[in-house]
Design an enzyme around this catalytic site. Structure first.
Site, PDB file in Angstrom:
ATOM      1  N   GLY A  38      -1.018   7.900   1.480  1.00 17.90           N
ATOM      2  CA  GLY A  38      -1.007   7.923   2.944  1.00 17.90           C
ATOM      3  C   GLY A  38       0.348   7.629   3.558  1.00 17.90           C
ATOM      4  O   GLY A  38       1.397   8.074   3.077  1.00 17.90           O
TER       5      GLY A  38
ATOM      6  N   TYR B  20     -12.208  -3.697  12.805  1.00 17.00           N
ATOM      7  CA  TYR B  20     -10.936  -3.008  12.513  1.00 17.00           C
ATOM      8  C   TYR B  20      -9.970  -3.263  13.682  1.00 17.00           C
ATOM      9  O   TYR B  20      -8.819  -3.661  13.475  1.00 17.00           O
ATOM     10  CB  TYR B  20     -11.164  -1.506  12.318  1.00 17.00           C
ATOM     11  CG  TYR B  20      -9.892  -0.715  12.070  1.00 17.00           C
ATOM     12  CD1 TYR B  20      -9.073  -1.008  10.991  1.00 17.00           C
ATOM     13  CD2 TYR B  20      -9.517   0.328  12.930  1.00 17.00           C
ATOM     14  CE1 TYR B  20      -7.906  -0.277  10.768  1.00 17.00           C
ATOM     15  CE2 TYR B  20      -8.361   1.056  12.700  1.00 17.00           C
ATOM     16  CZ  TYR B  20      -7.554   0.751  11.616  1.00 17.00           C
ATOM     17  OH  TYR B  20      -6.397   1.464  11.397  1.00 17.00           O
TER      18      TYR B  20
ATOM     19  N   ASN C  84       1.119   3.515  -2.271  1.00 11.85           N
ATOM     20  CA  ASN C  84       0.720   4.546  -3.243  1.00 11.85           C
ATOM     21  C   ASN C  84       0.081   5.781  -2.615  1.00 11.85           C
ATOM     22  O   ASN C  84      -0.108   6.785  -3.295  1.00 11.85           O
ATOM     23  CB  ASN C  84      -0.231   3.964  -4.297  1.00 11.85           C
ATOM     24  CG  ASN C  84      -1.509   3.418  -3.690  1.00 11.85           C
ATOM     25  OD1 ASN C  84      -1.495   2.338  -3.126  1.00 11.85           O
ATOM     26  ND2 ASN C  84      -2.591   4.159  -3.786  1.00 11.85           N
TER      27      ASN C  84
ATOM     28  N   GLY D 146       0.818  -1.222   0.000  1.00  9.09           N
ATOM     29  CA  GLY D 146       0.000   0.000   0.000  1.00  9.09           C
ATOM     30  C   GLY D 146       0.842   1.257   0.000  1.00  9.09           C
ATOM     31  O   GLY D 146       0.544   2.198   0.725  1.00  9.09           O
TER      32      GLY D 146
ATOM     33  N   GLY E 285       2.020   4.823   3.788  1.00  6.18           N
ATOM     34  CA  GLY E 285       2.906   3.984   2.979  1.00  6.18           C
ATOM     35  C   GLY E 285       3.639   4.804   1.933  1.00  6.18           C
ATOM     36  O   GLY E 285       4.823   4.578   1.657  1.00  6.18           O
TER      37      GLY E 285
ATOM     38  N   SER F 174      -2.354  -0.385  15.086  1.00  9.99           N
ATOM     39  CA  SER F 174      -3.065   0.845  15.463  1.00  9.99           C
ATOM     40  C   SER F 174      -3.446   0.765  16.939  1.00  9.99           C
ATOM     41  O   SER F 174      -3.660  -0.333  17.475  1.00  9.99           O
ATOM     42  CB  SER F 174      -4.338   0.973  14.627  1.00  9.99           C
ATOM     43  OG  SER F 174      -5.170   1.975  15.151  1.00  9.99           O
TER      44      SER F 174
HETATM   45  N1  NAP Z   1      -4.464   7.107   9.336  1.00  7.42           N
HETATM   46  C1  NAP Z   1      -4.506   6.790  10.624  1.00  7.42           C
HETATM   47  O1  NAP Z   1      -4.907   7.592  11.495  1.00  7.42           O
HETATM   48  C2  NAP Z   1      -4.043   5.426  11.068  1.00  7.42           C
HETATM   49  C3  NAP Z   1      -3.970   5.177  12.453  1.00  7.42           C
HETATM   50  C4  NAP Z   1      -3.530   3.937  12.876  1.00  7.42           C
HETATM   51  C5  NAP Z   1      -3.157   2.976  11.966  1.00  7.42           C
HETATM   52  N2  NAP Z   1      -3.242   3.232  10.635  1.00  7.42           N
HETATM   53  C6  NAP Z   1      -2.846   2.169   9.691  1.00  7.42           C
HETATM   54  O2  NAP Z   1      -1.922   2.676   8.759  1.00  7.42           O
HETATM   55  C7  NAP Z   1      -1.966   1.901   7.567  1.00  7.42           C
HETATM   56  C8  NAP Z   1      -1.976   2.824   6.366  1.00  7.42           C
HETATM   57  O3  NAP Z   1      -3.190   3.549   6.400  1.00  7.42           O
HETATM   58  P1  NAP Z   1      -3.345   5.034   5.847  1.00  7.42           P
HETATM   59  O4  NAP Z   1      -3.861   5.842   6.975  1.00  7.42           O
HETATM   60  O5  NAP Z   1      -2.135   5.469   5.126  1.00  7.42           O
HETATM   61  O6  NAP Z   1      -4.585   4.806   4.849  1.00  7.42           O
HETATM   62  P2  NAP Z   1      -4.780   5.077   3.298  1.00  7.42           P
HETATM   63  O7  NAP Z   1      -4.334   6.441   2.950  1.00  7.42           O
HETATM   64  O8  NAP Z   1      -6.196   4.682   3.019  1.00  7.42           O
HETATM   65  O9  NAP Z   1      -3.787   4.019   2.620  1.00  7.42           O
HETATM   66  C9  NAP Z   1      -4.075   2.650   2.695  1.00  7.42           C
HETATM   67  C10 NAP Z   1      -3.242   1.911   1.677  1.00  7.42           C
HETATM   68  O10 NAP Z   1      -3.626   0.528   1.727  1.00  7.42           O
HETATM   69  C11 NAP Z   1      -3.938   0.122   0.398  1.00  7.42           C
HETATM   70  N3  NAP Z   1      -4.900  -0.962   0.341  1.00  7.42           N
HETATM   71  C12 NAP Z   1      -6.180  -0.974   0.787  1.00  7.42           C
HETATM   72  N4  NAP Z   1      -6.748  -2.140   0.455  1.00  7.42           N
HETATM   73  C13 NAP Z   1      -5.811  -2.884  -0.191  1.00  7.42           C
HETATM   74  C14 NAP Z   1      -5.796  -4.162  -0.799  1.00  7.42           C
HETATM   75  N5  NAP Z   1      -6.895  -4.925  -0.853  1.00  7.42           N
HETATM   76  N6  NAP Z   1      -4.655  -4.604  -1.354  1.00  7.42           N
HETATM   77  C15 NAP Z   1      -3.545  -3.836  -1.359  1.00  7.42           C
HETATM   78  N7  NAP Z   1      -3.508  -2.606  -0.843  1.00  7.42           N
HETATM   79  C16 NAP Z   1      -4.628  -2.135  -0.266  1.00  7.42           C
HETATM   80  C17 NAP Z   1      -4.508   1.372  -0.265  1.00  7.42           C
HETATM   81  O11 NAP Z   1      -4.503   1.211  -1.663  1.00  7.42           O
HETATM   82  P3  NAP Z   1      -5.574   2.025  -2.579  1.00  7.42           P
HETATM   83  O12 NAP Z   1      -5.075   3.418  -2.665  1.00  7.42           O
HETATM   84  O13 NAP Z   1      -5.556   1.279  -3.864  1.00  7.42           O
HETATM   85  O14 NAP Z   1      -6.897   1.936  -1.861  1.00  7.42           O
HETATM   86  C18 NAP Z   1      -3.506   2.390   0.243  1.00  7.42           C
HETATM   87  O15 NAP Z   1      -2.320   2.323  -0.495  1.00  7.42           O
HETATM   88  C19 NAP Z   1      -3.203   1.021   7.677  1.00  7.42           C
HETATM   89  O16 NAP Z   1      -2.804  -0.298   8.021  1.00  7.42           O
HETATM   90  C20 NAP Z   1      -3.985   1.634   8.833  1.00  7.42           C
HETATM   91  O17 NAP Z   1      -4.752   0.682   9.526  1.00  7.42           O
HETATM   92  C21 NAP Z   1      -3.665   4.444  10.155  1.00  7.42           C
END
Ligand code: NAP
Length: 325
Positions: free
Chosen positions: A26, A193, A24, A22, A28, A166
């Site tokens: 956020g 979640y 692409n 992931g 990642g 998380s």
């Molecule tokens: N943001 C927060 O406040 C927060 C807090 C705690 C933990 N986290 C964790 O941090 C991690 C990254 O989250 P983020 O906040 O950066 O969210 P995000 O911006 O939604 O990014 C999520 C990434 O996961 C990818 N993804 C989703 N479904 C997938 C699949 N079926 N196969 C492969 N890739 C997939 C998305 O790809 P697409 O762009 O194609 O959808 C995107 O690249 C997650 O594990 C989340 O649980 C986030």
């Protein structure tokens, strides 16, 4: 910028290979970009080729701007060494294809950053019949680790698996009989979640028990509350809209860059070489909920996961995973 955590001041050799699931958008995206700017070869494993290629273009643009600003401790090459490989964690078949593609590249693997995730989605199932959070956040990464671990064990010093968990794991409610939310009334977005994020911590501990005296270490982390596209998953929840607006207005959200610091630190900071079984918050070891550390729960989950993946794990892969060879 204040005195919060910062990106470690390190350079990473080009032959060090880092996979970011992931990558692409956020967290990642930021982690992949900054680790590539330190010098590593980074593979972003994403489900959309178009989104991944646009992300790589944007990373290179931001890299050029950083060079023009004279930013310190970044490589001076013309382009970042970032590549894309297709991975849809909601499909075990796609995950196996990614594994086959990675293996056939003959590369080493030094860091596996298990970042991709969905959060608070409506009750839904993957093509393999598993609850969406369960498979995308947890089970798909379990399959990746099972098959890529033998490569990591052969990749030399200081290899790392990092799970982006998380603080929501605290809402997890361990009950494997209900893990797939087969009864609609069992389902709550936060609980499922939270469960998936708790499973990642439990996965870490199970791996660490099996990786004694190994070159591969395993950690996990909470990045903070970060403004990313993860919000798209609950845009239909009115209560969240108000809360998010309020958090935005009061500056409670971290930027993706700030959130990614803990990912980058766990992945490349030499200070964490060989450090295992730690849950990082703001780049420091922190406590988890007690359910996540319950050894019986951890091992029950491990067995259940092997059962779920029985068609995708040969006896050889399981033996290697169990540390038997
Ligand atoms: N943001 C927060 O406040 C927060 C807090 C705690 C933990 N986290 C964790 O941090 C991690 C990254 O989250 P983020 O906040 O950066 O969210 P995000 O911006 O939604 O990014 C999520 C990434 O996961 C990818 N993804 C989703 N479904 C997938 C699949 N079926 N196969 C492969 N890739 C997939 C998305 O790809 P697409 O762009 O194609 O959808 C995107 O690249 C997650 O594990 C989340 O649980 C986030």
């Amino acid at each position: 910028m204040g005195s919060g955590p910062s990106i470690p001041d390190v350079s990473v050799p080009r032959d060090r290979v880092v996979v970011v699931t992931g990558g692409n958008t956020g967290l990642g995206y930021e982690a992949a970009k900054h680790i590539a700017m330190m010098g590593a070869t980074v593979i972003i494993a994403c489900r959309s080729e178009q989104r991944a290629m646009e992300a790589i273009e944007r990373m290179n643009k931001e890299f050029r701007e950083a060079k023009e600003r004279g930013e310190k401790n970044i490589i001076q090459d013309d382009k970042l060494n970032v590549e894309f490989m297709l991975l849809d964690l909601a499909s075990l078949k796609s995950t196996m294809n990614f594994i086959a593609m990675f293996k056939s590249s003959g590369r080493k693997l030094h860091v596996l950053l298990c970042n991709a995730g969905v959060g608070l989605v409506v009750r839904g199932y993957t093509e393999d019949g598993y609850e969406m959070h369960f498979q995308v956040n947890y089970l798909g990464h379990f399959l990746l680790v099972a098959h890529l671990l033998p490569i990591m064990k052969q990749s030399g010093d200081d290899c790392r698996i990092v799970f982006v968990s998380s603080s929501a794991h605290e809402y997890g409610n361990f009950n494997l009989e209900k893990a797939q939310a087969k009864i609609e009334t069992d389902y709550s977005r936060m609980k499922y979640y939270g469960n998936s994020k708790m499973y990642q911590i439990q996965h870490m501990s199970c791996l660490v028990r099996r990786l004694q005296d190994s070159n591969v270490s395993v950690t996990c982390l909470h990045p903070g509350i970060v403004a990313t596209e993860i919000n798209r998953n609950y845009s239909d929840m009115r209560c969240f809209h108000g809360m998010i607006r309020c958090m935005n207005n009061t500056g409670c959200f971290k930027s993706s860059y700030q959130g990614a610091i803990t990912l980058i630190d766990a992945a490349v900071n030499p200070k964490w070489k060989g450090v295992n079984d730690v849950y990082f918050v703001k780049t420091k070891p922190a406590a988890t909920a007690s359910a996540a550390r319950n050894k019986q729960y951890q091992e029950d989950l491990w067995k259940y996961s092997l059962h779920c993946l029985q068609d995708y794990l040969s006896d050889d892969v399981i033996s290697a995973l169990e540390g038997l060879k």
